[in-house]
Design a protein around this motif. Structure first.
Motif, PDB file in Angstrom:
ATOM      1  N   PRO A 114      32.209  24.202 115.564  1.00 13.11           N
ATOM      2  CA  PRO A 114      31.663  23.814 114.129  1.00 13.11           C
ATOM      3  C   PRO A 114      30.172  23.161 114.219  1.00 13.11           C
ATOM      4  O   PRO A 114      29.451  23.113 113.247  1.00 13.11           O
ATOM      5  CB  PRO A 114      32.898  23.378 113.352  1.00 13.11           C
ATOM      6  N   ARG A 115      30.321  22.038 115.018  1.00 12.05           N
ATOM      7  CA  ARG A 115      29.347  21.617 115.222  1.00 12.05           C
ATOM      8  C   ARG A 115      27.830  22.069 115.564  1.00 12.05           C
ATOM      9  O   ARG A 115      26.708  21.944 115.381  1.00 12.05           O
ATOM     10  CB  ARG A 115      29.286  20.295 116.358  1.00 12.05           C
ATOM     11  N   HIS A 116      28.171  23.105 116.373  1.00 14.14           N
ATOM     12  CA  HIS A 116      26.918  23.933 116.703  1.00 14.14           C
ATOM     13  C   HIS A 116      26.347  24.948 115.521  1.00 14.14           C
ATOM     14  O   HIS A 116      25.076  25.056 115.354  1.00 14.14           O
ATOM     15  CB  HIS A 116      27.433  24.950 117.920  1.00 14.14           C
ATOM     16  N   ALA A 117      27.343  25.327 114.821  1.00 13.77           N
ATOM     17  CA  ALA A 117      27.269  26.095 113.488  1.00 13.77           C
ATOM     18  C   ALA A 117      26.518  25.232 112.697  1.00 13.77           C
ATOM     19  O   ALA A 117      25.406  25.637 111.976  1.00 13.77           O
ATOM     20  CB  ALA A 117      28.512  26.825 113.089  1.00 13.77           C
ATOM     21  N   GLU A 118      26.938  23.951 112.688  1.00 18.49           N
ATOM     22  CA  GLU A 118      26.295  23.106 111.588  1.00 18.49           C
ATOM     23  C   GLU A 118      24.888  22.888 112.029  1.00 18.49           C
ATOM     24  O   GLU A 118      23.869  22.834 111.145  1.00 18.49           O
ATOM     25  CB  GLU A 118      27.181  21.886 111.470  1.00 18.49           C
ATOM     26  N   MET A 119      24.650  22.704 113.239  1.00 14.47           N
ATOM     27  CA  MET A 119      23.270  22.351 113.812  1.00 14.47           C
ATOM     28  C   MET A 119      22.315  23.710 113.136  1.00 14.47           C
ATOM     29  O   MET A 119      21.347  23.262 112.720  1.00 14.47           O
ATOM     30  CB  MET A 119      23.093  22.275 115.202  1.00 14.47           C
ATOM     31  N   ALA A 120      22.737  24.626 113.542  1.00 13.00           N
ATOM     32  CA  ALA A 120      22.124  26.041 113.078  1.00 13.00           C
ATOM     33  C   ALA A 120      21.661  25.891 111.517  1.00 13.00           C
ATOM     34  O   ALA A 120      20.623  26.190 111.034  1.00 13.00           O
ATOM     35  CB  ALA A 120      22.650  27.227 113.468  1.00 13.00           C
ATOM     36  N   ARG A 121      22.718  25.522 110.967  1.00 12.67           N
ATOM     37  CA  ARG A 121      22.689  25.356 109.251  1.00 12.67           C
ATOM     38  C   ARG A 121      21.496  24.547 108.945  1.00 12.67           C
ATOM     39  O   ARG A 121      20.577  24.602 108.146  1.00 12.67           O
ATOM     40  CB  ARG A 121      23.902  25.118 108.702  1.00 12.67           C
ATOM     41  N   VAL A 122      21.633  23.307 109.642  1.00 12.70           N
ATOM     42  CA  VAL A 122      20.746  22.288 109.490  1.00 12.70           C
ATOM     43  C   VAL A 122      19.348  22.601 109.567  1.00 12.70           C
ATOM     44  O   VAL A 122      18.272  22.448 108.957  1.00 12.70           O
ATOM     45  CB  VAL A 122      21.071  20.913 110.077  1.00 12.70           C
ATOM     46  N   CYS A 123      19.030  23.319 110.753  1.00 11.99           N
ATOM     47  CA  CYS A 123      17.883  23.811 111.112  1.00 11.99           C
ATOM     48  C   CYS A 123      17.023  24.788 110.251  1.00 11.99           C
ATOM     49  O   CYS A 123      16.056  24.693 109.655  1.00 11.99           O
ATOM     50  CB  CYS A 123      17.918  24.785 112.493  1.00 11.99           C
ATOM     51  N   ASP A 124      18.177  25.522 109.760  1.00 11.63           N
ATOM     52  CA  ASP A 124      17.577  26.747 108.609  1.00 11.63           C
ATOM     53  C   ASP A 124      17.489  26.000 107.424  1.00 11.63           C
ATOM     54  O   ASP A 124      16.203  26.391 106.573  1.00 11.63           O
ATOM     55  CB  ASP A 124      18.997  27.688 108.417  1.00 11.63           C
ATOM     56  N   ASP A 125      18.096  25.090 106.900  1.00 14.90           N
ATOM     57  CA  ASP A 125      17.900  24.200 105.797  1.00 14.90           C
ATOM     58  C   ASP A 125      16.558  23.448 105.805  1.00 14.90           C
ATOM     59  O   ASP A 125      15.935  23.404 104.955  1.00 14.90           O
ATOM     60  CB  ASP A 125      18.949  23.090 105.514  1.00 14.90           C
ATOM     61  N   ALA A 126      16.307  22.867 106.928  1.00 19.81           N
ATOM     62  CA  ALA A 126      14.723  22.272 107.053  1.00 19.81           C
ATOM     63  C   ALA A 126      13.731  23.089 107.012  1.00 19.81           C
ATOM     64  O   ALA A 126      12.674  22.779 106.490  1.00 19.81           O
ATOM     65  CB  ALA A 126      14.916  21.411 108.479  1.00 19.81           C
ATOM     66  N   MET A 127      13.973  24.459 107.612  1.00 17.83           N
ATOM     67  CA  MET A 127      12.806  25.280 107.242  1.00 17.83           C
ATOM     68  C   MET A 127      12.592  25.484 105.795  1.00 17.83           C
ATOM     69  O   MET A 127      11.484  25.489 105.408  1.00 17.83           O
ATOM     70  CB  MET A 127      13.233  26.552 108.155  1.00 17.83           C
ATOM     71  N   TRP A 128      13.548  25.845 105.217  1.00 18.98           N
ATOM     72  CA  TRP A 128      13.568  26.200 103.883  1.00 18.98           C
ATOM     73  C   TRP A 128      13.112  24.893 102.626  1.00 18.98           C
ATOM     74  O   TRP A 128      12.303  25.288 101.769  1.00 18.98           O
ATOM     75  CB  TRP A 128      15.119  26.800 103.045  1.00 18.98           C
ATOM     76  N   ALA A 129      13.327  23.724 103.059  1.00 17.51           N
ATOM     77  CA  ALA A 129      12.898  22.451 102.823  1.00 17.51           C
ATOM     78  C   ALA A 129      11.381  22.421 102.595  1.00 17.51           C
ATOM     79  O   ALA A 129      10.660  22.124 101.801  1.00 17.51           O
ATOM     80  CB  ALA A 129      13.552  21.233 103.219  1.00 17.51           C
ATOM     81  N   GLY A 130      11.058  22.905 104.005  1.00 21.54           N
ATOM     82  CA  GLY A 130       9.581  23.120 104.368  1.00 21.54           C
ATOM     83  C   GLY A 130       8.885  23.800 103.076  1.00 21.54           C
ATOM     84  O   GLY A 130       7.769  23.504 102.789  1.00 21.54           O
ATOM     85  N   PHE A 131       9.365  25.261 103.128  1.00 20.57           N
ATOM     86  CA  PHE A 131       8.686  26.115 102.149  1.00 20.57           C
ATOM     87  C   PHE A 131       8.848  25.553 100.833  1.00 20.57           C
ATOM     88  O   PHE A 131       7.808  25.621 100.019  1.00 20.57           O
ATOM     89  CB  PHE A 131       9.615  27.437 102.002  1.00 20.57           C
ATOM     90  N   ALA A 132       9.997  24.806 100.421  1.00 26.80           N
ATOM     91  CA  ALA A 132      10.008  24.095  98.917  1.00 26.80           C
ATOM     92  C   ALA A 132       8.978  23.256  98.636  1.00 26.80           C
ATOM     93  O   ALA A 132       8.739  23.167  97.515  1.00 26.80           O
ATOM     94  CB  ALA A 132      11.592  24.078  98.862  1.00 26.80           C
ATOM     95  N   ALA A 133       8.586  22.376  99.753  1.00 26.21           N
ATOM     96  CA  ALA A 133       7.656  21.663  99.735  1.00 26.21           C
ATOM     97  C   ALA A 133       5.989  22.197  99.688  1.00 26.21           C
ATOM     98  O   ALA A 133       5.107  21.070  99.453  1.00 26.21           O
ATOM     99  CB  ALA A 133       7.971  20.424 100.951  1.00 26.21           C
TER     100      ALA A 133
END
Ligand code: MG
Ligand code: MG
Length: 273
Positions: A124-143
């Motif tokens: 689950p920690r690895h899946a969570e890291m992948a989700r955080v990486c994806d969220d960070a990318m989308w936050a970049g677009f939103a900004a």
């Protein structure tokens, strides 16, 4: 460090061509996501990608790029980016794989990457890291907004990662302008203060691609001249999309829905403000 004079600004007609290329990449990555199961080799995935891209009338951007031998980069576990697919590299239950894919259609590029867990036993920690990486990318677009600055994107990526936990942010690689070449100016950092760099204007197309680790952000390149691994051998994640800035906000060209599911609220609130 920012060379604004070299940023290629796209017309609406050119953006439509980039969308077509982006959809080839999006559809190819969906096939690859479905094909990621224990027992499949990264060479198998590469074959699926090349067939998908060529069946769409496009050309794999990566194949032959500075001599790269394949149509995808397949980076497993402690490999961060630029892994070379191999028949001997067979995915096992619990692995984490980043697949990076690019296609050229009618002279225009799309570039996108996903990180996917293999099988039912992913930590689950690895899946969570992948989700955080994806969220960070989308936050970049939103900004990203017309009149803002390039590093607003970088800052949003970093803040999202930092607020999610103790991850390493790889600094040796980053995003980039994209258009008639896969890699164009400007370089897009995955960290930094906001309000710096070139002004964001309509028609600017960028690939945003955070790379994060469960440990140190330090990396090494293997003797194959391509594969980038974490120095401490901690696992890494990498996600990427290509977007273009329009009057209506960021249009994520390599997302099947153009980014509506993730950015709908951001776009609405921006238009209201
Ligand atoms: Mg890529
Ligand atoms: Mg890229």
């Amino acid at each position: 460090m920012f060379r604004t004079q070299h940023i290629q600004i796209k017309t609406d007609a050119q953006i439509d061509k980039m969308r077509a290329a982006g959809l080839v990449v999006a559809e190819t990555l969906e096939k690859l996501r479905a094909a990621v199961v224990p027992g499949v080799s990264t060479a198998d995935l590469d074959a699926i990608a090349e067939e998908s891209i060529r069946a769409a009338g496009a050309v794999p951007s990566f194949k032959g790029y500075h001599g790269f031998p394949a149509s995808i980069c397949a980076s497993v576990n402690d490999q961060v980016v630029h892994g070379i697919p191999a028949a001997g590299q067979v995915l096992r239950d619990g692995d984490l794989i980043s697949i990076d894919c690019g296609a050229i259609l009618d002279g225009w590029h799309g570039d996108s990457a996903i990180t996917v867990g293999v099988g039912p036993s992913v930590d689950p920690r690895h899946a969570e890291m992948a989700r955080v990486c994806d969220d960070a990318m989308w936050a970049g677009f939103a900004a990203a907004r017309i009149g803002g600055r390039l590093s607003d994107i970088s800052h949003a990526v970093e803040q999202t990662v930092r607020s999610a936990g103790d991850y390493g942010i790889v600094t040796g690689y980053g995003g980039h302008g994209i258009g008639t070449e896969m890699h164009q100016d400007p370089h897009v950092l995955n960290y930094g203060k906001p309000g710096r760099g070139p002004k964001l204007i309509k028609g600017m197309a960028l690939a945003v691609e955070p790379m994060i680790t469960l440990g140190s952000p330090e990396t090494d390149e293997l003797e194959d001249g391509w594969t980038v691994v974490t120095r401490d051998r901690s696992l890494a994640a990498h996600t990427e999309h290509t977007f273009v800035l329009t009057d209506d906000g960021p249009w994520v060209l390599t997302a099947l829905d153009g980014g509506r599911a993730r950015l709908g609220d951001a776009v609405t609130s921006r238009q209201a403000s």
